[in-house]
Write a protein that holds these residues in place. Sequence first.
Motif, PDB file in Angstrom:
ATOM      1  N   ARG A  62      42.381  32.694 -43.333  1.00 31.35           N
ATOM      2  CA  ARG A  62      41.057  33.269 -43.419  1.00 31.35           C
ATOM      3  C   ARG A  62      40.766  34.183 -44.595  1.00 31.35           C
ATOM      4  O   ARG A  62      39.658  34.541 -44.924  1.00 31.35           O
ATOM      5  CB  ARG A  62      40.868  34.185 -41.785  1.00 31.35           C
ATOM      6  CG  ARG A  62      41.028  33.396 -40.727  1.00 31.35           C
ATOM      7  CD  ARG A  62      40.121  32.365 -40.353  1.00 31.35           C
ATOM      8  NE  ARG A  62      40.848  31.699 -39.328  1.00 31.35           N
ATOM      9  CZ  ARG A  62      40.683  30.187 -39.217  1.00 31.35           C
ATOM     10  NH1 ARG A  62      40.674  29.480 -40.096  1.00 31.35           N
ATOM     11  NH2 ARG A  62      41.352  29.723 -38.274  1.00 31.35           N
ATOM     12  N   LEU A  63      41.799  34.513 -45.399  1.00 31.74           N
ATOM     13  CA  LEU A  63      41.455  35.083 -46.574  1.00 31.74           C
ATOM     14  C   LEU A  63      40.995  34.280 -47.799  1.00 31.74           C
ATOM     15  O   LEU A  63      40.431  34.684 -48.808  1.00 31.74           O
ATOM     16  CB  LEU A  63      42.693  36.006 -46.996  1.00 31.74           C
ATOM     17  CG  LEU A  63      43.233  36.673 -46.290  1.00 31.74           C
ATOM     18  CD1 LEU A  63      44.651  37.481 -46.535  1.00 31.74           C
ATOM     19  CD2 LEU A  63      42.340  37.976 -45.724  1.00 31.74           C
ATOM     20  N   ILE A  64      41.060  32.998 -47.567  1.00 25.85           N
ATOM     21  CA  ILE A  64      40.665  31.938 -48.338  1.00 25.85           C
ATOM     22  C   ILE A  64      39.238  31.563 -48.095  1.00 25.85           C
ATOM     23  O   ILE A  64      38.832  30.836 -47.063  1.00 25.85           O
ATOM     24  CB  ILE A  64      41.620  30.750 -48.371  1.00 25.85           C
ATOM     25  CG1 ILE A  64      43.007  31.110 -48.623  1.00 25.85           C
ATOM     26  CG2 ILE A  64      41.288  29.603 -49.436  1.00 25.85           C
ATOM     27  CD1 ILE A  64      44.299  30.393 -48.558  1.00 25.85           C
ATOM     28  N   ASN A  65      38.481  31.657 -49.204  1.00 26.98           N
ATOM     29  CA  ASN A  65      36.937  31.456 -49.123  1.00 26.98           C
ATOM     30  C   ASN A  65      36.649  29.943 -48.774  1.00 26.98           C
ATOM     31  O   ASN A  65      37.327  29.126 -49.250  1.00 26.98           O
ATOM     32  CB  ASN A  65      36.277  31.733 -50.567  1.00 26.98           C
ATOM     33  CG  ASN A  65      34.950  31.681 -50.387  1.00 26.98           C
ATOM     34  OD1 ASN A  65      34.121  31.795 -49.418  1.00 26.98           O
ATOM     35  ND2 ASN A  65      34.186  31.332 -51.377  1.00 26.98           N
ATOM     36  N   GLY A  66      35.839  29.835 -47.655  1.00 30.51           N
ATOM     37  CA  GLY A  66      35.689  28.450 -47.229  1.00 30.51           C
ATOM     38  C   GLY A  66      36.354  27.941 -46.121  1.00 30.51           C
ATOM     39  O   GLY A  66      36.094  26.767 -45.473  1.00 30.51           O
TER      40      GLY A  66
END
Length: 125
Positions: A62-66
């Motif tokens: 969830r910390l990774i954009n998209g």
Amino acid sequence: MIRGIRGATTVTENIEDEIIEATEILLRQMIEQNKIEANMVASVFISVTEDITAAFPAKAIRLINGWTFVPVMCMREIPVPSALAKCIRVMMHVNTMIPQEEISHIYLGNAISLRPDLKVENKSL
């Protein structure tokens, strides 16, 4: 076609921040080295050894954009007595036409010992 992309890493302590950080580093390398976009991913399974209980490593995705809508599931590994301790394993199911032998499976930390035959040179980091 769906291909499985494997990865694994280890942590030194059962601490939430370390678990999330190690998982995020692993996921980002898997994504970068295999040129994966979130919309290509069917699902991600993340397993941990029984000595990792301080956090769900899936939080890292969830910390990774998209990557908000990618289905992720955490589970526990079989507690084999000789298994590598404090290990986080990832199986990413990706829609790709890349041939199986060209997939980069990523093993970091002490997890390198799990599949030395799949060791690849770091292509971009």
